[in-house]
Design a protein around this motif. Structure first.
Motif, PDB file in Angstrom:
ATOM      1  N   LEU A 172      30.662  51.202  38.191  1.00 14.24           N
ATOM      2  CA  LEU A 172      29.414  52.019  38.379  1.00 14.24           C
ATOM      3  C   LEU A 172      28.894  52.336  37.002  1.00 14.24           C
ATOM      4  O   LEU A 172      27.654  52.460  36.847  1.00 14.24           O
ATOM      5  CB  LEU A 172      29.831  53.552  38.814  1.00 14.24           C
ATOM      6  CG  LEU A 172      30.168  53.837  40.204  1.00 14.24           C
ATOM      7  CD1 LEU A 172      30.850  54.792  40.626  1.00 14.24           C
ATOM      8  CD2 LEU A 172      29.194  53.323  41.161  1.00 14.24           C
ATOM      9  N   ARG A 173      29.594  52.122  35.876  1.00 11.51           N
ATOM     10  CA  ARG A 173      29.011  52.453  34.687  1.00 11.51           C
ATOM     11  C   ARG A 173      28.631  51.159  33.685  1.00 11.51           C
ATOM     12  O   ARG A 173      27.754  51.200  32.976  1.00 11.51           O
ATOM     13  CB  ARG A 173      30.527  53.175  33.913  1.00 11.51           C
ATOM     14  CG  ARG A 173      30.605  54.495  34.327  1.00 11.51           C
ATOM     15  CD  ARG A 173      31.981  55.098  33.549  1.00 11.51           C
ATOM     16  NE  ARG A 173      32.217  56.168  33.850  1.00 11.51           N
ATOM     17  CZ  ARG A 173      33.528  57.055  33.702  1.00 11.51           C
ATOM     18  NH1 ARG A 173      34.352  56.196  32.955  1.00 11.51           N
ATOM     19  NH2 ARG A 173      33.558  58.111  34.128  1.00 11.51           N
ATOM     20  N   GLU A 174      29.439  49.879  34.069  1.00  8.68           N
ATOM     21  CA  GLU A 174      29.147  48.979  33.083  1.00  8.68           C
ATOM     22  C   GLU A 174      27.748  48.091  33.808  1.00  8.68           C
ATOM     23  O   GLU A 174      27.619  48.063  34.875  1.00  8.68           O
ATOM     24  CB  GLU A 174      30.349  47.789  32.901  1.00  8.68           C
ATOM     25  CG  GLU A 174      31.398  48.522  32.331  1.00  8.68           C
ATOM     26  CD  GLU A 174      32.406  47.855  31.786  1.00  8.68           C
ATOM     27  OE1 GLU A 174      32.306  46.468  31.664  1.00  8.68           O
ATOM     28  OE2 GLU A 174      33.551  48.281  31.567  1.00  8.68           O
ATOM     29  N   SER A 175      27.131  47.307  32.845  1.00  9.17           N
ATOM     30  CA  SER A 175      25.904  46.415  33.112  1.00  9.17           C
ATOM     31  C   SER A 175      26.386  45.291  34.441  1.00  9.17           C
ATOM     32  O   SER A 175      27.307  45.078  34.480  1.00  9.17           O
ATOM     33  CB  SER A 175      25.305  45.829  32.147  1.00  9.17           C
ATOM     34  OG  SER A 175      26.013  44.522  31.725  1.00  9.17           O
ATOM     35  N   ALA A 176      25.388  45.023  35.137  1.00 13.14           N
ATOM     36  CA  ALA A 176      25.333  43.855  35.680  1.00 13.14           C
ATOM     37  C   ALA A 176      25.758  42.662  35.356  1.00 13.14           C
ATOM     38  O   ALA A 176      25.969  41.539  36.122  1.00 13.14           O
ATOM     39  CB  ALA A 176      24.038  43.847  36.652  1.00 13.14           C
ATOM     40  N   ALA A 177      25.703  42.643  33.955  1.00 13.21           N
ATOM     41  CA  ALA A 177      25.990  41.456  33.246  1.00 13.21           C
ATOM     42  C   ALA A 177      27.201  40.846  33.213  1.00 13.21           C
ATOM     43  O   ALA A 177      27.736  39.954  32.701  1.00 13.21           O
ATOM     44  CB  ALA A 177      25.286  41.402  31.659  1.00 13.21           C
ATOM     45  N   ARG A 178      28.185  41.942  33.482  1.00 10.81           N
ATOM     46  CA  ARG A 178      29.709  41.695  33.292  1.00 10.81           C
ATOM     47  C   ARG A 178      30.142  40.476  34.097  1.00 10.81           C
ATOM     48  O   ARG A 178      29.669  40.288  35.291  1.00 10.81           O
ATOM     49  CB  ARG A 178      30.424  42.832  33.806  1.00 10.81           C
ATOM     50  CG  ARG A 178      30.445  43.369  35.043  1.00 10.81           C
ATOM     51  CD  ARG A 178      31.170  44.704  35.429  1.00 10.81           C
ATOM     52  NE  ARG A 178      31.257  44.823  36.868  1.00 10.81           N
ATOM     53  CZ  ARG A 178      30.114  45.322  37.719  1.00 10.81           C
ATOM     54  NH1 ARG A 178      28.893  45.582  36.941  1.00 10.81           N
ATOM     55  NH2 ARG A 178      30.120  45.544  38.843  1.00 10.81           N
ATOM     56  N   THR A 179      31.115  39.626  33.954  1.00 11.91           N
ATOM     57  CA  THR A 179      31.352  38.502  34.368  1.00 11.91           C
ATOM     58  C   THR A 179      32.933  38.497  34.743  1.00 11.91           C
ATOM     59  O   THR A 179      33.055  38.350  36.084  1.00 11.91           O
ATOM     60  CB  THR A 179      31.133  37.292  33.360  1.00 11.91           C
ATOM     61  OG1 THR A 179      31.625  37.491  32.403  1.00 11.91           O
ATOM     62  CG2 THR A 179      29.782  37.166  33.172  1.00 11.91           C
ATOM     63  N   TYR A 180      33.859  38.493  33.757  1.00 11.63           N
ATOM     64  CA  TYR A 180      35.117  38.039  34.207  1.00 11.63           C
ATOM     65  C   TYR A 180      35.666  39.179  35.085  1.00 11.63           C
ATOM     66  O   TYR A 180      36.636  39.057  36.099  1.00 11.63           O
ATOM     67  CB  TYR A 180      36.012  38.037  32.936  1.00 11.63           C
ATOM     68  CG  TYR A 180      35.572  37.033  32.162  1.00 11.63           C
ATOM     69  CD1 TYR A 180      36.025  35.753  32.269  1.00 11.63           C
ATOM     70  CD2 TYR A 180      34.775  37.187  30.893  1.00 11.63           C
ATOM     71  CE1 TYR A 180      35.572  34.691  31.765  1.00 11.63           C
ATOM     72  CE2 TYR A 180      34.721  36.008  30.040  1.00 11.63           C
ATOM     73  CZ  TYR A 180      35.070  34.864  30.567  1.00 11.63           C
ATOM     74  OH  TYR A 180      34.592  33.714  29.572  1.00 11.63           O
ATOM     75  N   ALA A 181      35.267  40.485  35.023  1.00 12.09           N
ATOM     76  CA  ALA A 181      35.608  41.683  35.645  1.00 12.09           C
ATOM     77  C   ALA A 181      35.262  41.527  37.296  1.00 12.09           C
ATOM     78  O   ALA A 181      35.899  42.210  38.023  1.00 12.09           O
ATOM     79  CB  ALA A 181      34.844  43.000  35.312  1.00 12.09           C
ATOM     80  N   ARG A 182      34.526  40.699  37.566  1.00 10.73           N
ATOM     81  CA  ARG A 182      33.686  40.424  38.963  1.00 10.73           C
ATOM     82  C   ARG A 182      35.134  39.528  39.618  1.00 10.73           C
ATOM     83  O   ARG A 182      35.311  39.887  40.730  1.00 10.73           O
ATOM     84  CB  ARG A 182      32.494  39.815  39.022  1.00 10.73           C
ATOM     85  CG  ARG A 182      31.580  40.649  38.407  1.00 10.73           C
ATOM     86  CD  ARG A 182      30.277  40.020  38.705  1.00 10.73           C
ATOM     87  NE  ARG A 182      29.077  40.739  38.114  1.00 10.73           N
ATOM     88  CZ  ARG A 182      28.246  41.699  38.648  1.00 10.73           C
ATOM     89  NH1 ARG A 182      28.792  42.127  39.891  1.00 10.73           N
ATOM     90  NH2 ARG A 182      27.335  42.416  38.148  1.00 10.73           N
ATOM     91  N   SER A 183      35.243  38.488  39.082  1.00  7.18           N
ATOM     92  CA  SER A 183      36.175  37.510  39.755  1.00  7.18           C
ATOM     93  C   SER A 183      37.900  37.885  39.382  1.00  7.18           C
ATOM     94  O   SER A 183      38.788  37.594  40.166  1.00  7.18           O
ATOM     95  CB  SER A 183      35.980  36.216  39.297  1.00  7.18           C
ATOM     96  OG  SER A 183      36.201  36.026  37.822  1.00  7.18           O
ATOM     97  N   LEU A 184      37.954  38.775  38.395  1.00 10.08           N
ATOM     98  CA  LEU A 184      39.210  39.200  37.990  1.00 10.08           C
ATOM     99  C   LEU A 184      39.568  40.657  37.934  1.00 10.08           C
ATOM    100  O   LEU A 184      39.475  41.333  37.053  1.00 10.08           O
ATOM    101  CB  LEU A 184      39.739  38.452  36.677  1.00 10.08           C
ATOM    102  CG  LEU A 184      39.702  37.002  36.478  1.00 10.08           C
ATOM    103  CD1 LEU A 184      39.753  36.736  34.933  1.00 10.08           C
ATOM    104  CD2 LEU A 184      40.878  36.320  37.398  1.00 10.08           C
ATOM    105  N   PRO A 185      39.453  41.246  39.363  1.00  6.88           N
ATOM    106  CA  PRO A 185      39.663  42.740  39.382  1.00  6.88           C
ATOM    107  C   PRO A 185      40.929  43.265  39.065  1.00  6.88           C
ATOM    108  O   PRO A 185      41.657  43.804  39.980  1.00  6.88           O
ATOM    109  CB  PRO A 185      39.556  43.169  40.926  1.00  6.88           C
ATOM    110  CG  PRO A 185      39.755  41.701  41.452  1.00  6.88           C
ATOM    111  CD  PRO A 185      39.828  40.747  40.647  1.00  6.88           C
ATOM    112  N   ILE A 186      41.536  43.095  37.796  1.00  6.15           N
ATOM    113  CA  ILE A 186      42.795  43.610  37.342  1.00  6.15           C
ATOM    114  C   ILE A 186      42.513  44.835  36.129  1.00  6.15           C
ATOM    115  O   ILE A 186      41.410  44.419  35.652  1.00  6.15           O
ATOM    116  CB  ILE A 186      43.639  42.509  37.016  1.00  6.15           C
ATOM    117  CG1 ILE A 186      43.137  41.777  35.592  1.00  6.15           C
ATOM    118  CG2 ILE A 186      43.865  41.774  38.281  1.00  6.15           C
ATOM    119  CD1 ILE A 186      44.059  40.713  35.231  1.00  6.15           C
ATOM    120  N   VAL A 187      43.536  45.553  35.921  1.00  2.07           N
ATOM    121  CA  VAL A 187      43.436  46.545  34.746  1.00  2.07           C
ATOM    122  C   VAL A 187      44.640  46.254  33.750  1.00  2.07           C
ATOM    123  O   VAL A 187      45.667  46.732  34.117  1.00  2.07           O
ATOM    124  CB  VAL A 187      43.521  47.823  35.221  1.00  2.07           C
ATOM    125  CG1 VAL A 187      43.364  48.983  34.229  1.00  2.07           C
ATOM    126  CG2 VAL A 187      42.122  48.155  36.263  1.00  2.07           C
TER     127      VAL A 187
END
Length: 459
Positions: free
Chosen positions: A24-39
């Motif tokens: 919700l907060r980070e930009s649509a430009a984020r990459t790794y977070a999309r394919s690697l949904p880990i914390v």
């Protein structure tokens, strides 16, 4: 491989909440977070532990930044030493003992003929800024403006670096063919393909009607990373050096991802024995912290004071961590270790290809490895014999790897290359586990009824 101490594990709802707030907060430009949904909450060496308690073998390594893996003791000790000393952490470009130690260690690792007559420029703390600095340097020194770059290249995300990368549009950079064995642009590959690529370059420079004036410089990657893990042939590298040197065109080697032992030599240019005019360095030189420099022939140092600057070019913690990393890699001969272990992993992956027609090609150098996935049931496109790339299968393999506790990257021309960039501290047992999990993930992805949805759509 295991994390020895228990990590603070968040409840599943907390873990999911962090991911939801990120989206919700980070930009649509984020990459790794999309394919690697880990914390990630803890990490050591090859292993990452997530907030949900799951453990992963990290073969992304900060896109090649973590030469020694996560939180290596020598890196942590170097950082603590600076913090405990009371030394300033921000010093712009002033001289400090920490910077002096870093520069001394870095120069000790460089090819001797290069280091003997070199200067260093500390840049903003990202490889792309160092690329920009390299371009400004050669333009100022030569009085020319154009640049030569190669198909499939990746040099960063700022405007000038993007203009020299493979996905650029409407820019004044001349693109040259990069020699490929698999999907050779001339349909021949190997030595013949590299020879044609070199002749193309030479002819473009010497033909008075080519429409291409003599450039300010040529930039190349000794191994293309984002372009699909394509090692440049050593003979072709030597030809590029001969061609540029004969015409007084500075040669820029982008070693942002290939440096610090990654390819089986401390610097990838050492495989071919060439001495470039400029080396662009970042990622692993900071020991996991942001740091970027260019090192170049002293004769090119025609800059006026302040011609290239940056507020954060004096990162003391990164310099200390970088010194410790460079020294550890050098003293423990980790480049040689990367060459040996990488060759073993490549051999196992090539053997795996015999049972999996979806593996079109396995390539790499040292611990910089790529597996190009294809659709073997589709007709080959163009004049080459290779089947079309399978980006959906590659994405499925990445997700199956994640389910098995293995983090890998996807890259290449059509996002169909599974990439491995493990730390140089990888053990034999860990290397076996990585290949085993990847093989299991590939088999699972091939069985999936969903992976073919977009396979072959890029023909």
């Amino acid at each position: 491989m295991a994390v020895t101490e228990s990590a603070p594990v968040a409840a599943p709802s907390v873990h999911e909440g962090i991911l939801r707030r990120q989206s919700l907060r980070e930009s649509a430009a984020r990459t790794y977070a999309r394919s690697l949904p880990i914390v990630p909450v803890r990490a050591r060496g090859l292993t990452i532990e997530g907030a949900d308690g799951k453990r992963y073998l990290d073969c992304l390594s900060g896109a090649g930044t973590l030469a020694l893996g996560h939180n290596h003791p020598v890196v942590l000790e170097a950082i603590k030493k600076v913090i405990d000393s009371g030394a300033p952490l921000h010093v712009l470009d002033l001289a400090t003992p920490v910077k002096d130690a870093f520069t001394t260690e870095l120069f000790a690792t460089l090819p001797r003929r290069f280091a003997e007559n070199a200067r260093i420029q500390f840049c903003g703390p990202a490889g792309t800024d160092a690329v920009e600095a390299a371009f400004k340097l050669v333009r100022g020194a030569t009085g020319r403006s154009g640049l030569f770059a190669f198909t499939g290249a990746y040099h960063g995300m700022t405007a000038g670096a993007l203009a020299a990368s493979g996905g650029a549009e409407n820019v004044a950079v001349t693109r040259l063919p990069f020699p490929l064995d698999y999907r050779c642009p001339f349909g021949v590959g190997k030595e013949r393909g590299a020879e044609i690529a070199a002749r193309w370059t030479e002819n473009l420079l010497d033909d008075p009607k080519s429409g291409t004036p003599l450039p300010a410089g040529m930039i190349l990657e000794p191994v293309q990373g984002e372009g699909g893990v394509n090692p440049a042939p050593d003979g072709w590298m030597r030809r590029m050096r001969e061609i540029t040197e004969a015409r007084s065109v500075p040669l820029i080697a982008d070693e942002v991802q290939t440096g610090v032992g990654r390819t089986g030599a401390f610097w990838a240019v050492e495989h071919s024995g060439i001495v470039p005019d400029v080396m662009v360095l970042s990622k692993a030189i900071g020991g996991s912290l942001p740091l970027a420099v260019i090192v170049y022939r002293a004769e090119l140092d025609t800059w006026r004071p302040g011609a290239h600057a940056g507020t954060f070019r004096g990162n003391q913690l990164a310099m200390a961590a970088g010194t410790a990393t460079l020294a550890y890699v050098r003293e423990n001969r980790l480049a040689e270790r990367a060459a040996t272990l990488g060759a073993r992993m490549l051999a196992r992956l090539r053997a795996l290809a015999a049972d999996h027609p979806t593996i079109g090609d396995v390539r790499g150098r040292g611990l910089m490895i790529g597996i190009e996935l294809v659709d073997p049931d589709a007709a080959a496109s163009g004049d080459g014999p290779e089947p079309p790339p399978a980006p959906a299968l590659a994405a499925a393999v990445q997700q199956e790897c994640l389910r098995r506790g293995l983090i890998v990257e996807i890259g290449g021309r059509h996002s169909a290359v599974v990439r491995l960039l493990p730390p140089l501290t990888l053990t034999d047992e860990q290397a076996t586990a990585v290949v085993d999990r990847l093989a299991d993930a590939l088999a699972a992805a091939e069985r999936s009824p969903h992976h073919r949805i977009t396979t072959g759509s890029v023909r």
